[in-house]
Design a protein around this motif. Structure first.
Motif, PDB file in Angstrom:
ATOM      1  N   GLN A  92     -17.904  10.483  99.065  1.00 37.18           N
ATOM      2  CA  GLN A  92     -18.338  11.740  98.473  1.00 37.18           C
ATOM      3  C   GLN A  92     -17.261  12.212  97.505  1.00 37.18           C
ATOM      4  OE1 GLN A  92     -18.963  14.400 101.781  1.00 37.18           O
ATOM      5  NE2 GLN A  92     -21.147  13.944 101.818  1.00 37.18           N
ATOM      6  N   GLU A 122     -16.239  15.565  95.549  1.00 31.90           N
ATOM      7  CA  GLU A 122     -16.500  16.993  95.422  1.00 31.90           C
ATOM      8  C   GLU A 122     -16.424  17.386  93.952  1.00 31.90           C
ATOM      9  OE1 GLU A 122     -13.934  19.217  97.997  1.00 31.90           O
ATOM     10  OE2 GLU A 122     -14.426  17.962  99.732  1.00 31.90           O
ATOM     11  N   THR A 123     -17.430  18.086  93.503  1.00 34.23           N
ATOM     12  CA  THR A 123     -17.469  18.588  92.132  1.00 34.23           C
ATOM     13  C   THR A 123     -17.636  20.102  92.176  1.00 34.23           C
ATOM     14  OG1 THR A 123     -19.868  18.333  91.985  1.00 34.23           O
ATOM     15  CG2 THR A 123     -18.528  16.442  91.303  1.00 34.23           C
ATOM     16  N   GLY A 138     -19.456  23.124  92.267  1.00 39.31           N
ATOM     17  CA  GLY A 138     -20.843  23.459  92.542  1.00 39.31           C
ATOM     18  C   GLY A 138     -21.640  22.382  93.265  1.00 39.31           C
ATOM     19  N   GLY A 139     -20.981  21.347  93.778  1.00 39.44           N
ATOM     20  CA  GLY A 139     -21.767  20.345  94.485  1.00 39.44           C
ATOM     21  C   GLY A 139     -20.945  19.129  94.913  1.00 39.44           C
ATOM     22  N   VAL A 140     -21.670  18.084  95.230  1.00 35.36           N
ATOM     23  CA  VAL A 140     -21.069  16.837  95.690  1.00 35.36           C
ATOM     24  C   VAL A 140     -21.822  15.682  95.052  1.00 35.36           C
ATOM     25  CG1 VAL A 140     -20.647  15.359  97.699  1.00 35.36           C
ATOM     26  CG2 VAL A 140     -20.365  17.823  97.906  1.00 35.36           C
ATOM     27  N   GLU A 141     -21.090  14.726  94.562  1.00 25.58           N
ATOM     28  CA  GLU A 141     -21.664  13.491  94.047  1.00 25.58           C
ATOM     29  C   GLU A 141     -21.325  12.372  95.020  1.00 25.58           C
ATOM     30  OE1 GLU A 141     -23.528  13.094  91.233  1.00 25.58           O
ATOM     31  OE2 GLU A 141     -23.404  15.254  90.900  1.00 25.58           O
TER      32      GLU A 141
END
Length: 115
Positions: free
Chosen positions: A31, A33-34, A36-39
């Motif tokens: 994972q 972490e970005t 506003g979210g997760v890629e």
């Protein structure tokens, strides 16, 4: 009826017992972490990177053969408790010591690598 002895076969060695047999798959996803979210970065399961681990009890004479596999980086077949055979694994000795009270037997912590 006596206790059932569970063992595995490592090359030509028959262990006296085995504990904590585990298969550790090489799953190459992480994972990231970005804001506003997760890629997810996913390169799949790479079977050649799988590892197996366990603790075994062996006779000292068999431990010497096992250590020879390790020192010479010999690839061996390993048969698990259920009769499944894993071909051409590298033996890695993680630790070893005498079985308490029995100086002709060793407890060995092992890993086996697919490469």
């Amino acid at each position: 009826m006596g206790a059932i002895q569970i063992h595995i076969k490592i090359g030509e060695i028959q262990t006296l017992s085995v504990e904590n047999w585990k298969i550790i798959p090489d799953d190459r996803q992480t994972q990231i972490e970005t804001v506003g979210g997760v890629e997810v970065q996913d390169f799949g399961h790479v079977e050649e990177g799988d590892k197996f681990s366990c603790n075994v009890t062996v006779k000292k004479s068999d431990a010497n053969i096992l250590f020879d596999y390790w020192h010479k980086r010999t690839f061996v077949d390993v048969e698990d408790e259920g009769g499944e055979v894993y071909k051409n694994l590298r033996v890695v000795v993680k630790s070893y010591g005498y079985l308490s009270g029995f100086k002709k037997y060793l407890q060995v912590q092992l890993e086996f690598w697919r490469v």
